[in-house]
Write a protein that holds these residues in place. Structure first.
Motif, PDB file in Angstrom:
ATOM      1  N   PRO A 362     -21.149  -8.851   7.684  1.00 20.61           N
ATOM      2  CA  PRO A 362     -21.316  -7.406   7.452  1.00 20.61           C
ATOM      3  C   PRO A 362     -20.673  -7.015   6.119  1.00 20.61           C
ATOM      4  CG  PRO A 362     -20.625  -7.816   9.707  1.00 20.61           C
ATOM      5  CD  PRO A 362     -20.531  -9.127   8.987  1.00 20.61           C
ATOM      6  N   GLU A 363     -21.397  -6.277   5.322  1.00 20.98           N
ATOM      7  CA  GLU A 363     -20.985  -6.045   3.933  1.00 20.98           C
ATOM      8  C   GLU A 363     -19.830  -5.044   3.813  1.00 20.98           C
ATOM      9  OE1 GLU A 363     -23.930  -6.291   0.544  1.00 20.98           O
ATOM     10  OE2 GLU A 363     -23.569  -4.130   0.613  1.00 20.98           O
ATOM     11  N   LYS A 364     -18.840  -5.423   3.002  1.00 16.58           N
ATOM     12  CA  LYS A 364     -17.741  -4.541   2.632  1.00 16.58           C
ATOM     13  C   LYS A 364     -17.585  -4.592   1.119  1.00 16.58           C
ATOM     14  CE  LYS A 364     -15.082  -5.264   6.903  1.00 16.58           C
ATOM     15  NZ  LYS A 364     -13.787  -5.735   7.462  1.00 16.58           N
ATOM     16  N   LYS A 365     -17.112  -3.474   0.537  1.00 18.43           N
ATOM     17  CA  LYS A 365     -16.986  -3.406  -0.921  1.00 18.43           C
ATOM     18  C   LYS A 365     -15.663  -2.751  -1.330  1.00 18.43           C
ATOM     19  CE  LYS A 365     -21.984  -2.970  -1.805  1.00 18.43           C
ATOM     20  NZ  LYS A 365     -23.037  -2.132  -2.409  1.00 18.43           N
ATOM     21  N   ILE A 366     -15.221  -3.106  -2.535  1.00 20.96           N
ATOM     22  CA  ILE A 366     -14.121  -2.411  -3.190  1.00 20.96           C
ATOM     23  C   ILE A 366     -14.560  -2.078  -4.616  1.00 20.96           C
ATOM     24  CG2 ILE A 366     -12.284  -3.478  -1.811  1.00 20.96           C
ATOM     25  CD1 ILE A 366     -11.793  -5.420  -4.106  1.00 20.96           C
ATOM     26  N   ILE A 367     -13.778  -1.262  -5.321  1.00 21.33           N
ATOM     27  CA  ILE A 367     -14.144  -0.852  -6.681  1.00 21.33           C
ATOM     28  C   ILE A 367     -13.174  -1.446  -7.696  1.00 21.33           C
ATOM     29  CG2 ILE A 367     -14.518   1.089  -8.247  1.00 21.33           C
ATOM     30  CD1 ILE A 367     -15.181   2.818  -5.873  1.00 21.33           C
ATOM     31  N   LYS A 430      -2.129  -7.082  -6.840  1.00 25.83           N
ATOM     32  CA  LYS A 430      -2.897  -6.018  -6.177  1.00 25.83           C
ATOM     33  C   LYS A 430      -3.528  -6.463  -4.866  1.00 25.83           C
ATOM     34  CE  LYS A 430      -7.077  -6.916  -8.919  1.00 25.83           C
ATOM     35  NZ  LYS A 430      -6.625  -7.350 -10.239  1.00 25.83           N
ATOM     36  N   TYR A 431      -3.652  -7.789  -4.662  1.00 25.98           N
ATOM     37  CA  TYR A 431      -4.262  -8.254  -3.417  1.00 25.98           C
ATOM     38  C   TYR A 431      -3.422  -7.889  -2.189  1.00 25.98           C
ATOM     39  CZ  TYR A 431      -8.127 -10.767  -5.523  1.00 25.98           C
ATOM     40  OH  TYR A 431      -9.288 -11.076  -6.178  1.00 25.98           O
ATOM     41  N   ARG A 432      -2.202  -7.451  -2.423  1.00 29.95           N
ATOM     42  CA  ARG A 432      -1.379  -6.977  -1.308  1.00 29.95           C
ATOM     43  C   ARG A 432      -1.929  -5.673  -0.714  1.00 29.95           C
ATOM     44  NH1 ARG A 432       2.702 -10.368   0.845  1.00 29.95           N
ATOM     45  NH2 ARG A 432       2.677 -12.104  -0.627  1.00 29.95           N
ATOM     46  N   PHE A 433      -2.721  -4.922  -1.509  1.00 23.38           N
ATOM     47  CA  PHE A 433      -3.144  -3.607  -1.021  1.00 23.38           C
ATOM     48  C   PHE A 433      -4.502  -3.153  -1.550  1.00 23.38           C
ATOM     49  CE2 PHE A 433      -0.106  -3.274  -4.551  1.00 23.38           C
ATOM     50  CZ  PHE A 433      -0.883  -2.653  -5.521  1.00 23.38           C
ATOM     51  N   ASN A 434      -5.213  -3.964  -2.326  1.00 26.91           N
ATOM     52  CA  ASN A 434      -6.423  -3.458  -2.988  1.00 26.91           C
ATOM     53  C   ASN A 434      -7.623  -3.282  -2.055  1.00 26.91           C
ATOM     54  OD1 ASN A 434      -6.982  -6.251  -2.738  1.00 26.91           O
ATOM     55  ND2 ASN A 434      -8.222  -6.255  -4.596  1.00 26.91           N
ATOM     56  N   LYS A 435      -7.517  -3.747  -0.810  1.00 30.47           N
ATOM     57  CA  LYS A 435      -8.619  -3.551   0.141  1.00 30.47           C
ATOM     58  C   LYS A 435      -8.326  -2.405   1.114  1.00 30.47           C
ATOM     59  CE  LYS A 435      -9.934  -8.344  -0.474  1.00 30.47           C
ATOM     60  NZ  LYS A 435      -9.878  -9.723   0.034  1.00 30.47           N
ATOM     61  N   LEU A 436      -7.222  -1.693   0.869  1.00 34.16           N
ATOM     62  CA  LEU A 436      -6.887  -0.526   1.689  1.00 34.16           C
ATOM     63  C   LEU A 436      -7.576   0.708   1.119  1.00 34.16           C
ATOM     64  CD1 LEU A 436      -3.042  -1.118   2.122  1.00 34.16           C
ATOM     65  CD2 LEU A 436      -4.889  -1.838   3.666  1.00 34.16           C
ATOM     66  N   ASP A 437      -7.830   1.693   1.961  1.00 33.13           N
ATOM     67  CA  ASP A 437      -8.466   2.933   1.525  1.00 33.13           C
ATOM     68  C   ASP A 437      -7.382   3.981   1.248  1.00 33.13           C
ATOM     69  OD1 ASP A 437      -9.999   5.132   1.027  1.00 33.13           O
ATOM     70  OD2 ASP A 437     -10.920   5.244   3.013  1.00 33.13           O
ATOM     71  N   PHE A 438      -7.196   4.289  -0.043  1.00 31.26           N
ATOM     72  CA  PHE A 438      -6.182   5.273  -0.427  1.00 31.26           C
ATOM     73  C   PHE A 438      -6.779   6.661  -0.633  1.00 31.26           C
ATOM     74  CE2 PHE A 438      -4.201   1.246  -1.523  1.00 31.26           C
ATOM     75  CZ  PHE A 438      -2.901   1.433  -1.095  1.00 31.26           C
ATOM     76  N   GLY A 439      -8.097   6.768  -0.483  1.00 29.70           N
ATOM     77  CA  GLY A 439      -8.733   8.072  -0.637  1.00 29.70           C
ATOM     78  C   GLY A 439      -8.895   8.471  -2.100  1.00 29.70           C
ATOM     79  N   ARG A 446      -7.732   7.170  -5.722  1.00 32.76           N
ATOM     80  CA  ARG A 446      -6.274   7.119  -5.908  1.00 32.76           C
ATOM     81  C   ARG A 446      -5.831   5.752  -6.409  1.00 32.76           C
ATOM     82  NH1 ARG A 446      -2.723   7.650  -1.620  1.00 32.76           N
ATOM     83  NH2 ARG A 446      -1.189   7.603  -3.291  1.00 32.76           N
ATOM     84  N   LEU A 447      -6.620   4.705  -6.149  1.00 33.62           N
ATOM     85  CA  LEU A 447      -6.292   3.359  -6.614  1.00 33.62           C
ATOM     86  C   LEU A 447      -7.236   2.980  -7.745  1.00 33.62           C
ATOM     87  CD1 LEU A 447      -4.644   0.714  -6.178  1.00 33.62           C
ATOM     88  CD2 LEU A 447      -6.519  -0.051  -4.717  1.00 33.62           C
ATOM     89  N   LEU A 448      -6.681   2.743  -8.935  1.00 31.81           N
ATOM     90  CA  LEU A 448      -7.465   2.354 -10.103  1.00 31.81           C
ATOM     91  C   LEU A 448      -7.088   0.928 -10.506  1.00 31.81           C
ATOM     92  CD1 LEU A 448      -7.174   5.598 -12.280  1.00 31.81           C
ATOM     93  CD2 LEU A 448      -8.913   5.028 -10.585  1.00 31.81           C
ATOM     94  N   ASP A 449      -8.039  -0.007 -10.347  1.00 32.76           N
ATOM     95  CA  ASP A 449      -7.812  -1.412 -10.684  1.00 32.76           C
ATOM     96  C   ASP A 449      -8.088  -1.612 -12.169  1.00 32.76           C
ATOM     97  OD1 ASP A 449      -7.797  -4.154 -11.017  1.00 32.76           O
ATOM     98  OD2 ASP A 449      -8.913  -4.575  -9.179  1.00 32.76           O
ATOM     99  N   LEU A 450      -7.045  -1.889 -12.945  1.00 37.50           N
ATOM    100  CA  LEU A 450      -7.171  -2.037 -14.398  1.00 37.50           C
ATOM    101  C   LEU A 450      -7.601  -3.432 -14.815  1.00 37.50           C
ATOM    102  CD1 LEU A 450      -3.960  -0.135 -15.604  1.00 37.50           C
ATOM    103  CD2 LEU A 450      -6.190   0.796 -14.957  1.00 37.50           C
ATOM    104  N   GLY A 451      -7.466  -4.441 -13.923  1.00 29.16           N
ATOM    105  CA  GLY A 451      -7.963  -5.765 -14.287  1.00 29.16           C
ATOM    106  C   GLY A 451      -6.979  -6.892 -14.076  1.00 29.16           C
ATOM    107  N   GLN A 452      -7.080  -7.908 -14.940  1.00 33.04           N
ATOM    108  CA  GLN A 452      -6.243  -9.101 -14.867  1.00 33.04           C
ATOM    109  C   GLN A 452      -4.841  -8.800 -15.381  1.00 33.04           C
ATOM    110  OE1 GLN A 452      -8.341 -12.008 -17.279  1.00 33.04           O
ATOM    111  NE2 GLN A 452      -9.643 -12.640 -15.575  1.00 33.04           N
TER     112      GLN A 452
END
Length: 545
Positions: A362-367, A430-439, A446-452
């Motif tokens: 079942p498909e899940k996504k993050i940004i 970020k893998y500690r929390f990047n799949k959580l929904d912060f709204g 609220r969560l902006l992934d800047l990269g490597q």
């Protein structure tokens, strides 16, 4: 052996029999001897630079690659280090010949001649060990090692820029200046500290160089949804950091029915227009680097390790993991570059043979994809949200991940941040929390992934843009940095942040073993660096409530 370059060093003091990273005593000794050789090359190279002469770019490249090879979780193959050592001796002799006439204060590392016999190399490595000279002042040793570890990190970033066709003379020449400096017994604590701050500025230039290389070739990252679940079919998982390797693999797998997944620090690749246009760049698999042995265990596909983050492969997937570039493990298939190209046929055929997963999840996504260009392009909206008090604070929560207990602090901290605050994140921490929904706050996630990790440059650009917009000092912004470290790339990024005068950084989960008490006190006095405590206490201190 004695090694204390990473956060997970045994007992928080040093690995003395076997490295927690998987490095054995032989590889540790050869790495020590290679650093010793680089000190000798640095000495002669710096003499030439002081005379106004240019160093051959290929020699500069060797310095960055050899430094990179000794970084944690990169290369565990003794044969590859023996090749580096022999090449280092040739280069040292070339530079020595060009500096004929130097007679005074030549360091032992410059005069050292590498033997042909491996056993003799291992014996010689004793004199190259960190603790060999037990009479050396502890603070001098601490600062020398800090500089060396910083250069190891910069070696990785300079390598990535170079393979994309970018070099910078200031960056290339600093490897000679830095390695020469750590052989100079006349440099004081203050002089070494000042040199380390200069290094921080040079590393900023190196990160800018790599950012430019990545974006000129692949475009500026864009906010992009990434699938984090499995898809049916043959696949290759690409780990590490190297975007060029990923692009070449995507080109060679197009229309062959092989899906490509990113892993760990390759996740941000999905935001680059010239990479995400490949429809078979299907998603991201797994989490941070330290989970790979469980995640790769007997998977029905292949793994390509492009840079650091390699752990000892289990027998269950030893036949399907491949290394390339600087990365290496004994008896693991290695893909060499020939005439500027890599042929990935072997790994592609193996992936097809294994067959891959048999059904879709079942498909899940993050940004991902919030690089400096994407964020600064909406800076006016962010500034208005700050002025309207919709955004009260920014938290930069990022850095390296690892398996030491205590890293759950970063998950808990992120979860406890107020809903009117923005979390900026980068690197594998970020893998500690990047799949959580912060709204969201308005239209902003609220969560902006800047990269490597190297995209710390993006964070710096964003912070400088905000400071400029509000006509204030960086340290006056409603911004707090909560950083985790593991290896030497984190060290060089920290030194860059300090060189910019950034204060009040929270650092954890433990402090570096190579920082002496006196040097640590200097960092506290100058920059108010703080070890993390508990999320509740640190948030209370930061927000004043």
């Amino acid at each position: 052996m004695f090694c204390y370059q990473c956060e997970q060093t045994i007992g928080g003091k040093g690995c003395t029999k076997f490295g927690n990273c998987g490095k054995d005593a032989k590889v540790a000794a050869l790495q020590d001897l290679l650093i010793y050789q680089l000190k000798g090359i640095g000495f002669y190279g710096q003499k030439l630079i002081e005379k106004g002469e240019k160093i051959d770019p290929e020699i500069q490249k060797f310095m960055m690659d050899a430094s990179f090879s000794t970084l944690t979780n990169v290369n565990f193959d003794p044969e590859r280090f023996i090749e580096y050592l022999k090449e280092a001796q040739k280069i040292k002799e070339i530079l020595k010949f060009k500096t004929k006439g130097i007679e005074d204060n030549i360091p032992c590392a410059a005069e050292y001649i590498l033997p042909d016999n491996e056993d003799e190399m291992l014996e010689d490595a004793r004199k190259a060990g960190i603790m060999y000279d037990d009479s050396l002042d502890a603070d001098i040793r601490s600062l020398r090692q800090t500089l060396i570890y910083g250069m190891k990190g910069m070696g990785a970033y300079a390598h990535h820029a170079h393979v994309l066709g970018k070099m910078d003379e200031t960056v290339g020449e600093f490897f000679f200046k830095g390695f020469s400096a750590v052989t100079n017994d006349n440099l004081t604590v203050d002089e070494l500290f000042n040199l380390i701050m200069k290094f921080g500025k040079v590393n900023l230039k190196c990160m800018e160089l790599l950012d430019r290389a990545n974006t000129e070739i692949n475009g500026n990252p864009e906010p992009t949804e990434v699938v984090i679940t499995k898809k049916k079919g043959p696949f290759i998982v690409v780990s590490g950091h190297d975007l060029r390797d990923l692009k070449e693999l995507l080109e060679q797998t197009e229309c062959k029915g092989v899906n490509i997944y990113t892993h760990s620090e390759m996740l941000p690749s999905h935001g680059y227009p010239e990479l995400k246009k490949y429809k078979h760049l299907i998603g991201n698999f797994g989490g941070a680097w330290q989970e790979q042995q469980q995640e790769f265990d007997d998977i029905p596909g292949c793994i390509l390790m492009t840079t650091n983050c390699l752990q000892k492969p289990r027998e269950s997937y030893k036949d399907r993991i491949f290394t390339t570039s600087i990365v290496g493990w004994p008896d693991i298939a290695h893909i060499e570059e020939v005439n500027g190209k890599k042929d990935f046929t072997t790994i592609i055929n193996k992936a097809i043979e294994l067959g891959g997963w048999t059904e879709d999840e079942p498909e899940k996504k993050i940004i991902v994809g919030f690089g400096h260009n994407a964020v600064i392009s909406i800076a006016d909206q962010i500034i208005e949200a700050i002025k309207a008090e919709k955004i009260k604070h920014f938290f930069l929560i990022g850095g390296c991940d690892g398996s030491r207990p205590g890293r759950n602090y970063y998950t808990e901290f992120a979860e406890k941040t107020p809903k009117n605050t923005i979390i900026l994140t980068l690197a594998c921490g970020k893998y500690r929390f990047n799949k959580l929904d912060f709204g969201k706050i308005g239209d902003f996630p609220r969560l902006l992934d800047l990269g490597q990790c190297n995209d710390a440059y993006s964070a710096i650009k964003i912070v400088l843009a905000l400071a400029d917009a509000f006509k204030c000092d960086i340290n006056e912004l409603p911004l707090s940095m909560i950083l985790s470290w593991y290896e030497q790339k984190a060290v060089c990024i920290l030194l860059t942040l300090l060189s910019l005068g950034i204060r009040d950084i929270y650092l954890g989960p433990t402090l570096p073993a190579f920082i002496s008490p006196t040097v640590l006190q200097v960092l506290i006095d100058k920059f108010n660096i703080k070890p993390i405590s508990t999320p509740e206490e640190d948030l209370k201190t930061i927000l004043g409530s």
